[in-house]
Design a protein around this motif. Sequence first.
Motif, PDB file in Angstrom:
ATOM      1  N   ASN A   1      -1.727   4.567  -1.033  1.00 33.95           N
ATOM      2  CA  ASN A   1      -3.139   4.535  -1.429  1.00 33.95           C
ATOM      3  C   ASN A   1      -3.440   5.494  -2.584  1.00 33.95           C
ATOM      4  O   ASN A   1      -4.454   6.207  -2.583  1.00 33.95           O
ATOM      5  CB  ASN A   1      -4.022   4.855  -0.227  1.00 33.95           C
ATOM      6  CG  ASN A   1      -3.870   3.812   0.872  1.00 33.95           C
ATOM      7  OD1 ASN A   1      -3.713   2.621   0.588  1.00 33.95           O
ATOM      8  ND2 ASN A   1      -3.883   4.246   2.118  1.00 33.95           N
ATOM      9  N   GLY A   2      -2.517   5.542  -3.562  1.00 37.11           N
ATOM     10  CA  GLY A   2      -2.739   6.355  -4.756  1.00 37.11           C
ATOM     11  C   GLY A   2      -2.429   7.826  -4.593  1.00 37.11           C
ATOM     12  O   GLY A   2      -2.628   8.604  -5.525  1.00 37.11           O
ATOM     13  N   ARG A   3      -1.908   8.224  -3.428  1.00 36.79           N
ATOM     14  CA  ARG A   3      -1.633   9.647  -3.187  1.00 36.79           C
ATOM     15  C   ARG A   3      -0.141   9.845  -2.898  1.00 36.79           C
ATOM     16  O   ARG A   3       0.465   9.056  -2.159  1.00 36.79           O
ATOM     17  CB  ARG A   3      -2.462  10.126  -1.996  1.00 36.79           C
ATOM     18  CG  ARG A   3      -2.441  11.616  -1.757  1.00 36.79           C
ATOM     19  CD  ARG A   3      -3.469  11.990  -0.696  1.00 36.79           C
ATOM     20  NE  ARG A   3      -3.176  11.392   0.593  1.00 36.79           N
ATOM     21  CZ  ARG A   3      -2.410  11.953   1.537  1.00 36.79           C
ATOM     22  NH1 ARG A   3      -1.875  13.141   1.311  1.00 36.79           N
ATOM     23  NH2 ARG A   3      -2.186  11.348   2.682  1.00 36.79           N
TER      24      ARG A   3
ATOM     25  N   LEU B   1       2.081  -0.209  -7.030  1.00 39.09           N
ATOM     26  CA  LEU B   1       0.829  -0.469  -6.311  1.00 39.09           C
ATOM     27  C   LEU B   1      -0.044  -1.477  -7.033  1.00 39.09           C
ATOM     28  O   LEU B   1      -0.991  -2.006  -6.449  1.00 39.09           O
ATOM     29  CB  LEU B   1       0.041   0.843  -6.128  1.00 39.09           C
ATOM     30  CG  LEU B   1       0.656   1.916  -5.215  1.00 39.09           C
ATOM     31  CD1 LEU B   1      -0.186   3.173  -5.245  1.00 39.09           C
ATOM     32  CD2 LEU B   1       0.786   1.384  -3.793  1.00 39.09           C
ATOM     33  N   GLU B   2       0.262  -1.728  -8.320  1.00 36.73           N
ATOM     34  CA  GLU B   2      -0.618  -2.601  -9.106  1.00 36.73           C
ATOM     35  C   GLU B   2      -0.429  -4.053  -8.701  1.00 36.73           C
ATOM     36  O   GLU B   2       0.672  -4.460  -8.341  1.00 36.73           O
ATOM     37  CB  GLU B   2      -0.293  -2.445 -10.600  1.00 36.73           C
ATOM     38  CG  GLU B   2      -0.663  -1.058 -11.115  1.00 36.73           C
ATOM     39  CD  GLU B   2      -0.281  -0.889 -12.586  1.00 36.73           C
ATOM     40  OE1 GLU B   2       0.415  -1.779 -13.130  1.00 36.73           O
ATOM     41  OE2 GLU B   2      -0.675   0.137 -13.153  1.00 36.73           O
TER      42      GLU B   2
ATOM     43  N   SER C   1       0.808  -1.221   0.000  1.00 40.23           N
ATOM     44  CA  SER C   1       0.000   0.000   0.000  1.00 40.23           C
ATOM     45  C   SER C   1       0.837   1.265   0.000  1.00 40.23           C
ATOM     46  O   SER C   1       0.337   2.349  -0.268  1.00 40.23           O
ATOM     47  CB  SER C   1      -0.928   0.019   1.219  1.00 40.23           C
ATOM     48  OG  SER C   1      -0.156   0.013   2.413  1.00 40.23           O
TER      49      SER C   1
ATOM     50  N   HIS D   1      -1.573   9.810 -14.297  1.00 36.00           N
ATOM     51  CA  HIS D   1      -2.017  10.077 -12.922  1.00 36.00           C
ATOM     52  C   HIS D   1      -2.360  11.558 -12.746  1.00 36.00           C
ATOM     53  O   HIS D   1      -3.407  11.903 -12.190  1.00 36.00           O
ATOM     54  CB  HIS D   1      -0.913   9.672 -11.944  1.00 36.00           C
ATOM     55  CG  HIS D   1      -1.145  10.131 -10.536  1.00 36.00           C
ATOM     56  ND1 HIS D   1      -2.084   9.541  -9.702  1.00 36.00           N
ATOM     57  CD2 HIS D   1      -0.580  11.131  -9.811  1.00 36.00           C
ATOM     58  CE1 HIS D   1      -2.081  10.146  -8.527  1.00 36.00           C
ATOM     59  NE2 HIS D   1      -1.170  11.123  -8.568  1.00 36.00           N
TER      60      HIS D   1
ATOM     61  N   VAL E   1       4.285   6.898  -2.694  1.00 37.31           N
ATOM     62  CA  VAL E   1       2.850   6.930  -2.937  1.00 37.31           C
ATOM     63  C   VAL E   1       2.161   5.970  -1.975  1.00 37.31           C
ATOM     64  O   VAL E   1       2.612   4.832  -1.794  1.00 37.31           O
ATOM     65  CB  VAL E   1       2.536   6.537  -4.400  1.00 37.31           C
ATOM     66  CG1 VAL E   1       1.037   6.374  -4.604  1.00 37.31           C
ATOM     67  CG2 VAL E   1       3.085   7.586  -5.354  1.00 37.31           C
TER      68      VAL E   1
ATOM     69  N   LEU F   1       3.525   4.340  -8.593  1.00 34.54           N
ATOM     70  CA  LEU F   1       2.151   3.918  -8.881  1.00 34.54           C
ATOM     71  C   LEU F   1       2.118   2.524  -9.510  1.00 34.54           C
ATOM     72  O   LEU F   1       1.230   1.720  -9.207  1.00 34.54           O
ATOM     73  CB  LEU F   1       1.485   4.938  -9.821  1.00 34.54           C
ATOM     74  CG  LEU F   1       1.166   6.301  -9.191  1.00 34.54           C
ATOM     75  CD1 LEU F   1       0.806   7.301 -10.276  1.00 34.54           C
ATOM     76  CD2 LEU F   1       0.023   6.170  -8.190  1.00 34.54           C
TER      77      LEU F   1
END
Length: 255
Positions: free
Chosen positions: A21-23, A254-255, A2, A86, A19, A251
């Motif tokens: 949680n996408g932030r 995270l995938e 995460s 993004h 990054v 990012l």
Amino acid sequence: MSRVAGLDIGSRSIELAVVENGRVVHAARLPTTFSPAGQCRKLLEEIRADGLVATGYGRELAGKLGLGLPLRKVTEIKAHAAGAAHFFPAARTVLDIGGQDTKAIALLPGGRVARFEMNDRCAAGTGKFLEYSSSVFQMPVEEFGEFALRGTNPPTINSMCTVFAETEATSLMAEGAEPEDIALGLHRAIVLRTLSMLRRVGLTPPLVFVGGVANNPCVRALLAGELRLVPGESLLLPDEPDMTGAVGAALLGLE
């Protein structure tokens, strides 16, 4: 995972983005210097992450750092595509002009790479060309773009070879051409070379301009003029264009 760190190891600078949680929760940059491994360790020593994704010119170096983190390496093409999508989900083309190479990338919806062109065989059309040219004018490269914008009558620079372009600029100075005009001509030479790469991948707006040269106001202005793009609408620029690769790498982790 995460919380992932993205490390973009370039020829002039190294960018780190974390990054969660996408932030983006952390971003930092250091010059590459002659000790890129030491600079990478400085950037990473105070961050917490579940994994690291390395990209850029020196991404293979990440495997020699002994960080004890799960490590993945991705190409600059994938990292810049993910980062641009993004920041601007509507992006359809990405232009990255870095210190050592230039990349034009056509995107599919979702930030997937459709096709790309890359110039990595010489410094022609890269940030290195601008850095070398600014030294002829005895000014920092950070000021070269503003200086060139004062030009009104740019001569045609026929050579894109860094060394021959310097000779051409010096000859134009000896003939009495205005320095601002010569500087504008050098910037225009880079942009014209870039246009051919963009057209080969099939330029579709909006175009996202990333990489260190995106900070140069003259290159941005010439690009918008030649392609008839509107800054902020069809020509988009992240707040920190040279962080795009590091953010994109994180990012992808995270995938």
